[in-house]
Each structure stands twice: as C-alpha cells, then as structure tokens.
Design an enzyme around this catalytic site. Structure first.
Site, PDB file in Angstrom:
ATOM      1  N   ASP A 426       0.224  -1.263  -0.623  1.00  0.00           N
ATOM      2  CA  ASP A 426      -0.198  -0.001  -0.095  1.00  0.00           C
ATOM      3  C   ASP A 426       0.988   1.376   0.242  1.00  0.00           C
ATOM      4  O   ASP A 426       1.871   1.235   0.362  1.00  0.00           O
ATOM      5  CB  ASP A 426      -0.829  -0.348   0.859  1.00  0.00           C
ATOM      6  CG  ASP A 426      -1.907   1.556   1.353  1.00  0.00           C
ATOM      7  OD1 ASP A 426      -2.582   2.155   0.787  1.00  0.00           O
ATOM      8  OD2 ASP A 426      -1.835   1.289   2.242  1.00  0.00           O
ATOM      9  N   ASP A 865      -1.220  -0.581   6.155  1.00  0.00           N
ATOM     10  CA  ASP A 865      -1.502  -0.465   6.953  1.00  0.00           C
ATOM     11  C   ASP A 865      -2.995   0.377   8.224  1.00  0.00           C
ATOM     12  O   ASP A 865      -3.529   0.313   8.718  1.00  0.00           O
ATOM     13  CB  ASP A 865      -0.665   1.058   7.497  1.00  0.00           C
ATOM     14  CG  ASP A 865      -1.648   2.354   6.417  1.00  0.00           C
ATOM     15  OD1 ASP A 865      -1.454   3.191   7.633  1.00  0.00           O
ATOM     16  OD2 ASP A 865      -1.507   1.790   5.749  1.00  0.00           O
TER      17      ASP A 865
END
Length: 1064
Positions: A426, A865
């Site tokens: 990400d 996250d």
C-alpha cells in the site's frame, strides 16, 4: 441514584439524521421475513414469548478446547499428522509378538513428543481461557425492575435487558441506543477493538426514547423491537421498534456494538439486541486463513519419500527372508540351524514361508520406522518460536517514537521471510506517514504556497537541477520552506500573500474568504477547547480533514464550537479587519464515501441565505460545476495537475446558493430516504444527494502532503538490489503515484514506463455518447491492446539492460484481472522491474495479490496499514501490518507487525535469510541423521539374513531421536549464522539464496540423504571389521551383539553430531 451530569449540547444533526415519522409501509416489507426475524421484548423478562426464543447467552468462549474436549480433540489434531499416526500404529504393534523391541521403548518417545505438543497447546488455550473469564466477569448496570439498576456480570445478560453503560466503559453486548447524557440521545463511541480506528464515531438514539434520562424512567418502560438476524456486517442494521403504539425505523446509528467503548459521554441507556456469539464482533472473529510455508509443505513430501524408502526396504527384506525361510529345510538339512526350522514358530516356519514373509514385513516396518524423525515437528515448532522471539527483540526494528517493537504474530512462517519474490505494498500510511500537512492551495485561479515537497526534491535531484524559487508556485512571494519543519502539526503552509490577513489585499479577496470559510465549515470534526490556554484542537475522522480545519484556523477562520444545529467560527472581517463571531445553522451533512468521492454540508448563514458547501475529488467535482461557475476551471486544473506531479493529494472546493423550495424538496426526500429500512437505503440517500450537488461554483483546490516515511527510498533500493520485485497498490491518482514512485526509488531515471489507462479522448467521448455494452467492449479492447503492446516492447528489448515499469489505473485493472486477460497482464507485470496500480479498490488489491501468488508460484508478501489492506494481507503468503495512524486492523490481520516500512529491509534481508538458512539446514540434517541410523539397521539386517533382530538395545533405538541427536539439531536451527547482519545488508544479493531455494532443493536434500547412506555403510563395515570374531577380552570371549551394537551406535551418534556434510 446518581445518573451523571446532564448536558445541554446537541450533536445529532452533525450527520443530519432528521427524526421524522415515516409511514413505514413499503420500507418495512423485509421485517419478519427471512433474515429479518429477530423479535426483542425490551424490559419484559417475564414475557411468555421470551422463553420460547432460544437466543444465545452472553457468555463468550474463544478457546479451542473445553475441559471435556481437550484430550480427544487435541489427540485427534496430533494424529492428523501422518508421521504421528504411523508411530501410533507401530506403537500398538509393539505390544504383539511381531515387535523387534519392547513396547515401552516404542511408546515412551511417542508420549513425550505428543505430550510436549499437547502441553504447548494447552498452555496457549489456558491463556485464552483466562481472557474469556476476565471478559465474561466484567460488570455492567442492569435494570432489575421498578427503576432500580444493579451491577451484574456480562455473561448473565439476556436479550431484552436494559443496561446503563457509563463513560469509558465497554458495551457488553450489541445494544439499541435509547438515550444518553445528551438530551438528544447522542453519544460518542470508540471502535478501536472492532476496526482498529482511533477516531470517535457519533451514534444517535431515537427522538421517541430520548426523554429516558433517569433510572426511574425505566420502571414501566416497554418496547418491541424487530430486526435482522445475527450477521457479520458491522456497518448495516435494519429494524424497527414499536414504542407507545408508534413504529420507528432503526438504522446503524442506533446500534452500539459489543467491545466498543463509550467516550466523551457520561452514560447511555440501551436495550440488549444481540448477545454472546450473536454479536457482530464475535460473528466477525473468524479464524484467519491457515498459512503454511513452502519449506514445510516440501518437508511433508520428504516424509512421504522416506515412507516409500522404508516400505521398499521392508518389502525387499521380507521377500529375501521368505525365500531363505522356505529353503531352510532342504532334504532334511537345516541351513540356518540356529533358527531351529524343524520346530520353529510361524515366524520362521519353512512350511509357511509366505506367511512368515508377511509377518517379517510388519516387523521390518517397525524396525525401520527410525528412518522417520519422530521429534522433527516438535523441534521445528521450538525453533520457530525462538526465531520469532529474536525478531520481536531486535532493537534495530524498534520504533522509539511510538514505542513499538516488531511483533511476529505467528511463528510458522519465519523461514518464508527468506524466500520473498514479490512485495505488494500500500502507499498511504505504509510508504508515507499518513500525517497530512496543508502545504499549497489554488484559489480563484491563483496558486498559493511556497513549500517544496519531498517529491519535488527527488525530481530535482533526479534531473540534476538545483532547488530554486522558480520551481515553487508563487514565485518570489514566499520563502522556500524546504528543510524547515512545521511547528504546527498538519500545517506547513508559507505564503505571505494570504497569511496574517494579507488575503484582504488580493484581487479576489471575496473568493478567498469563501474558500477559507468552506474549509472551516465543511467537515465533521469536533473542536476541543483547552480551558487553561483557550487553544482549540480537533478530533477529526481523517488526517486530511484535520489539516483543512487547522489551515482555516491559521489563515483567520477558526472553527471553535459545534452544537446540534450550528457551527461557530471566529472569522476575519474584511470591513473592520478584526475577528468576529459568526454562527452558521447546520441543516444537513451529506457524508463522504468511496463511491461519491465528495462531502457536502448545507448551512444557513446569519443573513438567512442557504448555502451548499462541497469538497471532493477532481474526477467528480469538475463535472458538477455550473456554466457560470467555471471561471477559474482551466487555471485550477493546471494547478491540480502540478500538485499531483509534486506528489500532493488534492481536493476541489465549490459552493452554490439554494432557494427555499429547492431545499425543502431535497430535505423531504432526504428524510424519507434516511427513514427507509430497505436494503438499498444508502443508494437512495446517494441518489437524493446527486440531485442537489450540481450547478456548483468553483472556488479552488487544496493540496496536502503525505510525507514519505524515513528510510523508504533506501529500503526499496536495497530490496531491489536483493532481486525482490515491488508492486505498489494505491488509491491515488496516476500522476501522484508516479511521482511518489520516483521519490521512493521505485521508479528510476531511464526506466521505461508502460502506462495503461482509459483516459484517452476517444474513450472519454465514447463514454459520453455510447451505449453501455459498446463502452464495455471498447474499454476491454483498449486494455487488451495496451497490454499486448507492452508485451511486445518487453520482447523487443529482451537481452538488453533496459528496465521497464508498468503503471495501470483501477479502471483498466478491472478488465486486466478478467479471466481471459489476467495471464497476459501478469506476463507483462512480471517482466517489469516495478509495478504501480493506481486508483485500486481493496478488492482489486486482494485480486492482484492472488494473481501474483497463484500465477507465479513464488512467495509473495503484502504490506499495509489500513482496514482496506486486510484482504491483501490475508491473501498473500505473508502479511505484514504497519502499526500506524489508521488504527490496528491491518496489524490484527497480519502475520508480522512492524512500525515503519524501512524495518522491512532488516526483517527480510537479515532475519529472513537467517531463518530460511537455519530451518532448511535443520530439516536436511534431521533426515540425514535418520537415514544414517536407519541404514545401519538395514545393513545389519541384511548381514543377519533379515531375521528381524535389531542391532541396538531397545532404549538406544528410542532415545536416538528424542535425546542423543535432538539438541544439536535445535541448536543448528536457532543459532547457525553463515554471515553477520552487517554483511547481509551490505551484500543484499545473498537473499537470492532463499528466493531460488538453493538450500532446500531436491538436489541438496538427496545429497544429504546420500551422504547419510554413505556414512552408514562406512560405519557398519568399519565396526564389523573392528570386532570380528576373535578374543575380545581377558576371558577369551568374543564381542557379542551388545558390544557390537553399542560400538556402532556410538560411532553413529558421533558422526551425525559432528557432520561434515553438504551443510558446510
């Protein structure tokens, strides 16, 4: 009885939940039907219908075993392993006359190994049991009748009970919010335990029950709730409640979920709707997908190979034994006279040689069972747990600022860290800090802000041009802020033209005023005023929103108070030049979501004007502008593109005035949609919002910077040197993602970019004019063509050193992941050094991860996250969670948690390399030592006509794996180190040893086994010759079996504990 301090503030309409009375004729069609059959009698424990509804109790059990099921279930788990089951069978056969050794010597090692594993599982489950006891015995106030509330344990709660939860307490079950310390029945909830998010959520009770402010009010309270059946969806709830002969719709805003915490609210009263395992949080607590490393899977194949070798040896020996037994009595002559074939039992009877051979086969299987290492699985578990401890205690992966060490949440994948071929990452919060700073803006076609972003620095470094004021928007009007650290969190803006009230002197001051006012009003942040200093801080749903409110405050528009129906600002008045208080009546908030990509508020100012204030992504905002609202469109588009090139996140700000009739129509439709309890409620709300969010007047654009985490470029560069491919999956615009790619070394100067998107003028024109089927076909053909052209470029450049990167947007990715095209896309992506997928959804992230994992067959690692990364983390071979700003949901779904992306370098290149080397060598060593031991038994058997007589004492056989050779193997798996950590990082190509599986290839495994066979041959013949029949001691006796066996056993133990084999 004390009920807490009553508050006069009203917060319910922040989210515009107008509490009107709905007709509820069509909307309630689902209630009572399949999936919507739950009936709750609130505060009626003695109702006859309560007893016949067998709802779950509120007792929650998360343990794997109970006291009754531990022994049978745990034994079943142990004997599911083929090796353990095999040893159980041989242990049972050891009680028969077929056994070549005593039953005790066969059963004791099995009991030790199985017992050790069961004890480990028992300890882990007992810890879970203690947690369950603590949770189930928590106490909460429950209505006992006549308005009296008393403390009771959570586990005793029943559906329909009325509970009182006080500030900072957890909700004991899924509750229907009836009333709270606020008069309008609103409350704040923290959902950290559910989704990992730290920001507070606002919940809103019904107006009909908001008067229940005191304990005594519940003496005669009764209501009937009907709702959906228990399910795992945290964000939906459909139901209705009948109170005082009135039917009221229920939505997720009235549902308080178990394990959430009450915050900033003195107390709430709620009715228990779902209990225990029916609650949504427990319904969501499914076991994570089971992951096994490739080394462990291959180890199973080796065990099967050893079984084949064992049965082959036993089969060959039994055939030979059968032939020899049949020939024992030949014309009355006894060849093996010492076996007394003339009066032998069935085991050596020449007349029944075939049956004797079958019995011998079973005996040989038991004898050669020592080829299978009984302690292998236990030893590997011990080693992996110790390796996990080393990872957890590595100070080089400890993030001091947040006090967060690395945490290996599972220990069965440590060696997989040394075999990663592809990393899927990400961007926001993973490569970047997810700590937004307001740095630039464009208002009325003029760019403001002189800060230099990290991406701009990287671009300047890449092109060799020095950072100069000319590259900063705003020319000489502001000082370069590069290298200066922002003193205000979320604000790093520098431009004297609009700071300190200087915007009043700008040509379009009235537009700047509206722009800053919109920033201060259009949000859902909650202000908190420090009573000592008077400073205002904000509780916002996202870092972006906090940055906007802070920027407005610093530029003269301070948001300082929110009530149920208003927002209050301290504004800089253009006429007087002083700050004045302004109050805006807050009528509606149209929330942001991923499909709308925008947020709006409707307010009434002090002059009585109705204003719609809107902010959103450029992809949805420009098309909603009115013809007379596009005055600054061209300049704003240019600035937005420049900001994207600088790696900034942008939003467009616009507004419009509404007339009373238009607003009344919208409000009626909005109220009707919100009161609906049908499955498409959210769609109806979006459709109503779509009608009013149009004909907007453009004000400008904001640009916030999400800075790269420290060490990210160096980490990515090092991982690339190790031969690891890195894919970035982000929701950002393509331009932003590309420039972030350059800033973090994912893209490099001279790397050829293959861009796949659907933003060509032809496609855009077709989308506006064409039919849906024609558009889909054209889009698919365009993606197919672009992928084919990319593969052609790769083929043409094969043999050259030219590096490629593929960049694809989410729209194109949707088609690239279809069954008939995904292999082509994967072929293109694998041939490139870097891959960036832009505008990708959480589902696309998971699908891309699955494509890479299954398509390449290589080991993948996903790192993220946020909650939107969970699917990706669970799909990858290893999921790494970043414990960052977006809460802990990614960490809770991960295999390993770290605090910063840069720690991935040490996790893989050091710990990954060591763990892979240690586990691979340890497993090979285990098979080597067992082959050595097992073949000495076979050779002795061959020398003794396969009589079934073991060469060694019973306890020598039993203790070989469990005692004499287990500790050296464990020491090898825990402490072996071919190179130091410094050299692992200095020479990253060492990591390829694991990626290419050099240390655990079939060639190496067979090499270890062949070495074992050779050593067995040498030891056997050396010992045989050393103790040949001749006087052995002073009494003139020759060496017997005991002396010969002990001698050979000693040689085997020394040889395998001091190996000079393929590992060195």
């Amino acid at each position: 009885m004390k009920t807490g301090r009553r508050r006069k503030l009203h917060f319910s309409k922040i989210y515009s939940f107008r509490r009107g009375k709905a007709t509820l004729k069509d909307e309630h069609s689902q209630i009572g039907g399949p999936g919507f059959s739950r009936v709750v009698y609130c505060n009626e424990p003695d109702c006859p219908d309560v007893g016949i509804r067998n709802y779950a109790s509120n007792y929650v059990r998360t343990t794997k075993y109970t006291a009754a099921s531990f022994l049978p279930k745990s034994l079943f788990e142990q004997f599911r392993r083929v090796a353990n089951f095999f040893f159980l069978v041989t242990g049972i056969l050891a009680f028969t006359a077929l056994a070549p050794y005593s039953a005790g010597s066969a059963i004791v090692p099995l009991i030790v190994v199985i017992g050790a594993t069961m004890v480990k599982e028992g300890i882990e489950d007992w810890r879970r049991k203690l947690q369950d006891i603590e949770v189930n015995n928590r106490k909460v106030k429950v209505h006992r009748g006549n308005g009296v509330f008393d403390y009771t344990e959570w586990k005793l709660l029943k559906v329909g009970d009325i509970v009182k939860v006080e500030k900072d307490e957890f909700f004991p079950a899924d509750l229907l919010l009836l009333s709270s310390g606020y008069e309008d029945a609103s409350c704040y909830v923290e959902t950290m335990n559910l989704d990992g998010e730290t920001n507070l959520k606002l919940k809103q009770g019904l107006e009909a029950t908001s008067f229940l402010q005191e304990d005594s009010n519940f003496g005669d309270f009764k209501a009937l709730a009907q709702c959906e059946d228990p399910n795992a969806n945290l964000y939906s709830f459909v139901g209705s409640i009948e109170f005082e002969q009135q039917l009221h719709p229920l939505s997720p805003q009235q549902l308080l979920l178990r394990d959430s915490k009450l915050r900033n609210t003195d107390y709430i009263y709620g009715a228990v709707i779902f209990t225990g395992h029916d609650t949504k949080v427990i319904q969501n607590s499914t076991a994570p997908p089971s992951k096994r490393s490739k080394v462990e899977k291959k180890m199973d194949k080796i065990v099967y190979l050893l079984f084949c070798i064992l049965f082959t040896m036993a089969f060959v020996g039994s055939i030979y034994f059968g032939i020899e037994t049949r020939n024992d009595l030949d014309s009355g002559i006894m060849k093996r006279w010492y076996l007394r074939p003339d009066s032998s039992t069935i085991f050596f009877d020449p007349k029944r040689a075939a049956v004797a051979a079958i019995y011998h086969f079973l005996t040989a299987v038991m004898l050669y069972s020592y080829l299978i290492p009984i302690s292998l699985y236990v030893s590997i578990e011990i080693v992996k747990v110790l390796q996990s401890i080393f990872i957890n205690q590595d100070v080089h992966m400890y993030y001091e600022e947040a006090d967060k060490p690395a945490h290996a949440r599972t220990s069965n994948l440590t060696e997989e860290l040394g075999q990663i071929d592809t990393i899927l990452s990400d961007k926001t919060g993973t490569l970047t800090c997810n700590s937004m700073e307001f740095i630039k803006c464009s208002v009325a076609g003029t760019a403001y802000g002189s800060g230099v972003t990290e991406v701009e620095k990287a671009m300047a470094k890449r092109t060799g041009s020095p950072l100069a004021h000319e590259m900063v928007n705003g020319g000489e009007h502001g000082k370069d802020s590069a290298g200066t650290k922002s003193l205000i969190k979320g604000y790093n803006f520098t431009d004297e033209r609009i700071m300190n009230g200087n915007w009043l002197n700008e040509p379009h001051a009235y537009v700047i005023q509206k722009f800053l006012r919109l920033l201060a009003i259009c949000h859902t942040a909650i202000p908190e005023v420090d009573e000592d200093t008077g400073k205002v801080s904000y509780e916002a749903e996202s870092p972006d929103e906090a940055a906007f409110v802070i920027a407005a405050r610093e530029l003269g528009f301070e948001f300082y108070k929110r009530t149920q129906t208003s927002v209050s600002l301290h504004e800089l008045d253009p006429m007087s030049g002083k700050k004045v208080e302004r109050l805006y009546k807050l009528l509606n908030v149209i929330e942001f979501n991923s499909s709308r990509k925008r947020m709006s508020v409707i307010v009434r100012n002090e002059e009585g004007k109705l204003l719609l204030l809107c902010k959103g992504a450029d992809s949805v905002m420009f098309e909603r502008l009115a013809k007379n609202g596009r005055e600054f469109e061209e300049e704003t588009r240019d600035h937005v593109n420049e900001y994207a090139d600088a790696g900034l996140r942008t939003l467009i700000l616009a507004y419009r005035e509404l007339n009373e009739e238009e607003y009344k129509e919208f409000n009626d439709q909005s109220t009707q949609a919100k009161n609906s309890v049908s499955a498409d409620r959210d769609t109806m709300i979006d459709e109503v919002a779509e009608k009013i969010e149009k004909d907007l007047i453009l004000l400008g654009a904001t640009a916030v910077e999400d800075k790269l985490q420290n060490g990210v470029p160096e980490c990515i560069d090092k991982l690339a040197q190790a031969g690891i491919k890195i894919w970035v999956l982000t929701g950002d615009k393509m331009e932003t993602a590309i420039n972030i790619g350059f800033a973090c070394s994912l893209l490099r100067q001279g790397m050829k970019q293959i861009i796949i998107n659907l933003e060509t003028p032809e496609i855009i024109a077709l989308e506006k004019a064409g039919e849906k089927d024609a558009i889909t076909k054209a889009l698919k053909e365009s993606v197919h063509r672009q992928i084919t052209e990319g593969n052609t470029q790769l083929t043409a450049s094969s043999g050259s050193s030219e590096a490629f990167a593929v960049i694809i947007d989410g729209k194109s990715l949707q088609y690239a992941l279809e069954d008939d095209m995904k292999k082509m896309f994967l072929e293109l992506a694998v041939g490139c050094a870097s891959v960036i997928c832009c505008r990708s959804s959480p589902k696309q992230k998971a699908l891309v991860t699955r494509l890479v994992k299954e398509g390449t067959g290589k080991t993948t690692l996903a790192i993220g996250d946020g909650a939107n990364d969970v699917g990706m983390l669970q799909e990858a071979d290893i999921g790494v969670g970043i414990s960052g700003v977006e809460g802990m949901q990614a960490v809770m779904s991960s295999d390993i948690a770290i605090a910063q992306f840069r720690f991935l370098e040490r996790l893989l290149l050091v710990h990954g390399h060591w763990c892979y080397k240690r586990i691979s060598s340890m497993i090979c060593y285990f098979f080597y030592k067992n082959i050595t031991f097992g073949f000495t038994l076979f050779l002795y058997e061959a020398n003794a006509s396969f009589s079934g007589q073991p060469a060694y004492n019973d306890w020598f056989l039993s203790l070989y794996n469990v005692f004499f050779t287990s500790l050296p193997a464990i020491a090898l798996g825990v402490f072996d180190q071919d190179v130091s950590a410094r050299f692992c990082l200095k020479f990253p190509l060492l990591y390829q040893e694991g990626v290419q599986n050099v240390l655990f290839s079939w060639r190496r495994i067979i090499g270890w086994m062949f070495n074992g066979v050779c050593q067995a041959i040498i030891i056997f013949f050396f010992c045989t010759k050393a103790v040949e029949p001749q006087a052995f001691n002073n009494d003139g006796k020759v060496a017997g079996l005991e002396i010969y066996g002990a001698t050979m056993y000693t040689c085997v133990v020394w040889a395998v504990n001091c190996p000079d084999g393929p590992c060195n």
